[in-house]
Design a protein around this motif. Structure first.
Motif, PDB file in Angstrom:
ATOM      1  N   GLU A  84       0.834  -1.207   0.000  1.00 60.38           N
ATOM      2  CA  GLU A  84       0.000   0.000   0.000  1.00 60.38           C
ATOM      3  C   GLU A  84       0.869   1.258   0.000  1.00 60.38           C
ATOM      4  N   ARG A  85       1.900   1.266   0.843  1.00 56.48           N
ATOM      5  CA  ARG A  85       2.769   2.441   0.923  1.00 56.48           C
ATOM      6  C   ARG A  85       3.540   2.657  -0.377  1.00 56.48           C
ATOM      7  N   GLN A  86       4.149   1.601  -0.873  1.00 54.43           N
ATOM      8  CA  GLN A  86       4.988   1.773  -2.051  1.00 54.43           C
ATOM      9  C   GLN A  86       4.166   1.979  -3.319  1.00 54.43           C
ATOM     10  N   ARG A  87       2.987   1.419  -3.381  1.00 55.56           N
ATOM     11  CA  ARG A  87       2.124   1.677  -4.540  1.00 55.56           C
ATOM     12  C   ARG A  87       1.770   3.156  -4.601  1.00 55.56           C
ATOM     13  N   ALA A  88       1.516   3.757  -3.458  1.00 57.19           N
ATOM     14  CA  ALA A  88       1.216   5.195  -3.424  1.00 57.19           C
ATOM     15  C   ALA A  88       2.440   6.009  -3.820  1.00 57.19           C
ATOM     16  N   GLU A  89       3.624   5.600  -3.356  1.00 51.21           N
ATOM     17  CA  GLU A  89       4.856   6.312  -3.700  1.00 51.21           C
ATOM     18  C   GLU A  89       5.141   6.230  -5.203  1.00 51.21           C
ATOM     19  N   THR A  90       4.981   5.043  -5.759  1.00 47.19           N
ATOM     20  CA  THR A  90       5.188   4.870  -7.196  1.00 47.19           C
ATOM     21  C   THR A  90       4.167   5.674  -7.981  1.00 47.19           C
ATOM     22  N   GLY A  91       2.919   5.631  -7.543  1.00 46.90           N
ATOM     23  CA  GLY A  91       1.869   6.378  -8.233  1.00 46.90           C
ATOM     24  C   GLY A  91       2.120   7.872  -8.230  1.00 46.90           C
ATOM     25  N   ALA A  92       2.671   8.385  -7.126  1.00 46.03           N
ATOM     26  CA  ALA A  92       2.945   9.818  -7.052  1.00 46.03           C
ATOM     27  C   ALA A  92       4.007  10.240  -8.059  1.00 46.03           C
ATOM     28  N   LEU A  93       4.891   9.328  -8.415  1.00 43.02           N
ATOM     29  CA  LEU A  93       5.967   9.654  -9.356  1.00 43.02           C
ATOM     30  C   LEU A  93       5.600   9.325 -10.800  1.00 43.02           C
ATOM     31  N   LEU A  94       5.049   8.147 -11.023  1.00 43.60           N
ATOM     32  CA  LEU A  94       4.826   7.685 -12.389  1.00 43.60           C
ATOM     33  C   LEU A  94       3.384   7.812 -12.861  1.00 43.60           C
ATOM     34  N   GLY A  95       2.452   7.948 -11.925  1.00 41.86           N
ATOM     35  CA  GLY A  95       1.059   8.164 -12.304  1.00 41.86           C
ATOM     36  C   GLY A  95       0.548   7.112 -13.270  1.00 41.86           C
ATOM     37  N   ASP A  96      -0.166   7.577 -14.299  1.00 47.72           N
ATOM     38  CA  ASP A  96      -0.742   6.627 -15.246  1.00 47.72           C
ATOM     39  C   ASP A  96       0.251   6.145 -16.299  1.00 47.72           C
ATOM     40  N   ARG A  97       1.533   6.520 -16.169  1.00 48.80           N
ATOM     41  CA  ARG A  97       2.553   5.984 -17.068  1.00 48.80           C
ATOM     42  C   ARG A  97       3.016   4.595 -16.635  1.00 48.80           C
ATOM     43  N   LEU A  98       2.628   4.161 -15.440  1.00 52.65           N
ATOM     44  CA  LEU A  98       3.022   2.838 -14.968  1.00 52.65           C
ATOM     45  C   LEU A  98       2.202   1.770 -15.688  1.00 52.65           C
ATOM     46  N   ASP A  99       2.880   0.891 -16.405  1.00 52.77           N
ATOM     47  CA  ASP A  99       2.219  -0.204 -17.112  1.00 52.77           C
ATOM     48  C   ASP A  99       2.285  -1.516 -16.344  1.00 52.77           C
ATOM     49  N   LEU A 100       3.398  -1.754 -15.660  1.00 50.93           N
ATOM     50  CA  LEU A 100       3.632  -3.035 -14.994  1.00 50.93           C
ATOM     51  C   LEU A 100       4.120  -2.799 -13.576  1.00 50.93           C
ATOM     52  N   TYR A 101       3.488  -3.474 -12.607  1.00 48.50           N
ATOM     53  CA  TYR A 101       3.938  -3.388 -11.223  1.00 48.50           C
ATOM     54  C   TYR A 101       4.186  -4.810 -10.737  1.00 48.50           C
ATOM     55  N   GLN A 102       5.439  -5.051 -10.279  1.00 48.26           N
ATOM     56  CA  GLN A 102       5.879  -6.399  -9.948  1.00 48.26           C
ATOM     57  C   GLN A 102       6.227  -6.529  -8.472  1.00 48.26           C
ATOM     58  N   ILE A 103       5.973  -7.698  -7.918  1.00 46.36           N
ATOM     59  CA  ILE A 103       6.496  -8.015  -6.594  1.00 46.36           C
ATOM     60  C   ILE A 103       7.981  -8.293  -6.760  1.00 46.36           C
ATOM     61  N   HIS A 104       8.801  -7.666  -5.956  1.00 50.96           N
ATOM     62  CA  HIS A 104      10.251  -7.710  -6.141  1.00 50.96           C
ATOM     63  C   HIS A 104      10.862  -8.920  -5.446  1.00 50.96           C
ATOM     64  N   SER A 105      11.491  -9.796  -6.222  1.00 53.51           N
ATOM     65  CA  SER A 105      12.275 -10.933  -5.709  1.00 53.51           C
ATOM     66  C   SER A 105      11.455 -11.896  -4.847  1.00 53.51           C
ATOM     67  N   VAL A 106      10.481 -12.508  -5.468  1.00 53.84           N
ATOM     68  CA  VAL A 106       9.701 -13.542  -4.792  1.00 53.84           C
ATOM     69  C   VAL A 106      10.547 -14.809  -4.662  1.00 53.84           C
ATOM     70  N   THR A 107      10.495 -15.417  -3.495  1.00 52.63           N
ATOM     71  CA  THR A 107      11.113 -16.712  -3.242  1.00 52.63           C
ATOM     72  C   THR A 107      10.008 -17.665  -2.790  1.00 52.63           C
ATOM     73  N   PRO A 108      10.260 -18.982  -2.767  1.00 58.01           N
ATOM     74  CA  PRO A 108       9.176 -19.910  -2.436  1.00 58.01           C
ATOM     75  C   PRO A 108       8.530 -19.671  -1.084  1.00 58.01           C
ATOM     76  N   ASP A 109       9.272 -19.088  -0.139  1.00 59.68           N
ATOM     77  CA  ASP A 109       8.717 -18.839   1.191  1.00 59.68           C
ATOM     78  C   ASP A 109       8.105 -17.450   1.343  1.00 59.68           C
ATOM     79  N   SER A 110       7.984 -16.704   0.254  1.00 61.58           N
ATOM     80  CA  SER A 110       7.457 -15.340   0.350  1.00 61.58           C
ATOM     81  C   SER A 110       5.988 -15.344   0.742  1.00 61.58           C
ATOM     82  N   PRO A 111       5.594 -14.508   1.718  1.00 58.10           N
ATOM     83  CA  PRO A 111       4.173 -14.415   2.079  1.00 58.10           C
ATOM     84  C   PRO A 111       3.318 -13.870   0.937  1.00 58.10           C
ATOM     85  N   ALA A 112       3.958 -13.245  -0.051  1.00 60.38           N
ATOM     86  CA  ALA A 112       3.200 -12.723  -1.188  1.00 60.38           C
ATOM     87  C   ALA A 112       2.538 -13.833  -1.990  1.00 60.38           C
TER      88      ALA A 112
END
Length: 323
Positions: free
Chosen positions: A123-151
């Protein structure tokens, strides 16, 4: 491909992208970076360098640009370039959440980034990214998922990610570590209301680290766009660091070790976008020659022999110093 604008690009380099990890912050773990960047690592200097790279990449047909919240000011630098380049309306922009940059613009910080795949961080980082890139953001990725990631198991997070997808942002994930294949297969099973959540996967694949290849092929067959990062193995496949077999093939083709290393990745039928992590315009130009490398079966087989055990590869990567 989920990236409609990228899929319709017709330039020879549309399958090569530019990643901003090496120029969005003063410290990174690429070999040779001291010589690439020099002493001036100020915000202004790296902003100017990033803009120069983006200009050069766009002029040569590159259309995908990759940033992350943890890449220092990469999103900020990319946003200011986009604002100054209205002619680059067809540029496709990706970023990532899940790591927080903590180095304070220092090259010798004790910790450069902190990982957290929790809903609050999204939630925090999505807002931060949105404030900078706005509607120019095409792809938003979870960074470095590993098998034990809660994501991979957080249903509330999945619902929020699906909401972002409903608003028009493609949702993807990246992977790191020796168990990339396991993480990819686990992510392919994540659904919301019976529909697959992820439309892209970004993984490390190069001549030294090929273990994710079969899982990336499965992801491609499932309809995901595959983005390849670290095709140069953090500099281990470039210039004076390159192994002899790679040097030999480069000499035969008349092109650089970097171009040959990236050409090996482009040769994979599942590779949708292969990232250059260039820190200089010269490196970028050399990387883009990958599209012209004559990499026949014999040369590819000689390079395939360079593959390392993934645990050994990632252990060595973890020992690389931040320059």
């Amino acid at each position: 491909m989920p990236f409609t604008r990228l899929a319709t690009a017709t330039t020879p380099t549309c399958h090569l992208g530019l990643g901003l990890a090496a120029v969005g912050r003063p410290g990174y773990l690429n070999l040779g970076r001291d010589g690439d960047l020099g002493a001036d690592r100020s915000v202004d200097a790296l902003r100017a360098r990033t803009h120069e790279l983006l200009d050069a990449a766009y002029a040569q047909g590159v259309r995908y640009f990759d940033a992350a919240r943890s890449y220092g000011r990469s999103e900020e630098f990319l946003a200011s370039w986009l604002a100054a380049r209205p002619d680059a309306a067809d540029a496709v922009v990706g970023s990532k959440w899940g790591y927080t940059y903590t180095a304070g613009w220092s090259t010798d910080a004790e910790r450069h980034e902190v990982k957290d795949h929790g809903l609050a961080t999204f939630e925090r980082q999505r807002a931060e990214t949105g404030a900078l890139l706005g509607d120019r953001l095409d792809l938003y990725q979870i960074h470095s998922v590993t098998p034990d990631s809660p994501a991979l198991t957080d249903r509330d997070l999945h619902v929020r990610l699906a909401g972002a997808a409903a608003d028009g942002v493609t949702i993807g994930f990246s992977t790191s570590g020796p168990a990339q294949a396991d993480a990819i297969r686990a992510a392919l099973a994540v659904t919301v209301d019976g529909e697959p959540l992820f439309r892209t996967v970004q993984s490390t694949y190069n001549a030294l680290e090929t273990s994710a290849g079969p899982a990336l092929a499965e992801a491609h067959d499932a309809g995901l766009t595959v983005i390849v990062k670290e095709g140069m193995a953090n500099g281990r496949l470039a210039g004076r660091y390159a192994p002899d077999a790679l040097r030999g093939v480069a000499e035969e083709t008349g092109l650089g070790c970097d171009a040959v290393a990236l050409a090996l990745v482009l040769r994979q039928p599942w590779a949708g976008v292969v990232l250059s992590g260039a820190a200089t315009v010269g490196q970028l130009g050399s990387n883009l020659h990958a599209a012209a490398v004559d990499l026949d079966d014999d040369r590819a087989a000689r390079l395939a022999a360079l593959a390392e055990d993934p645990h050994a590869y990632w252990e060595r990567r973890g020992q690389l110093p931040w320059h």
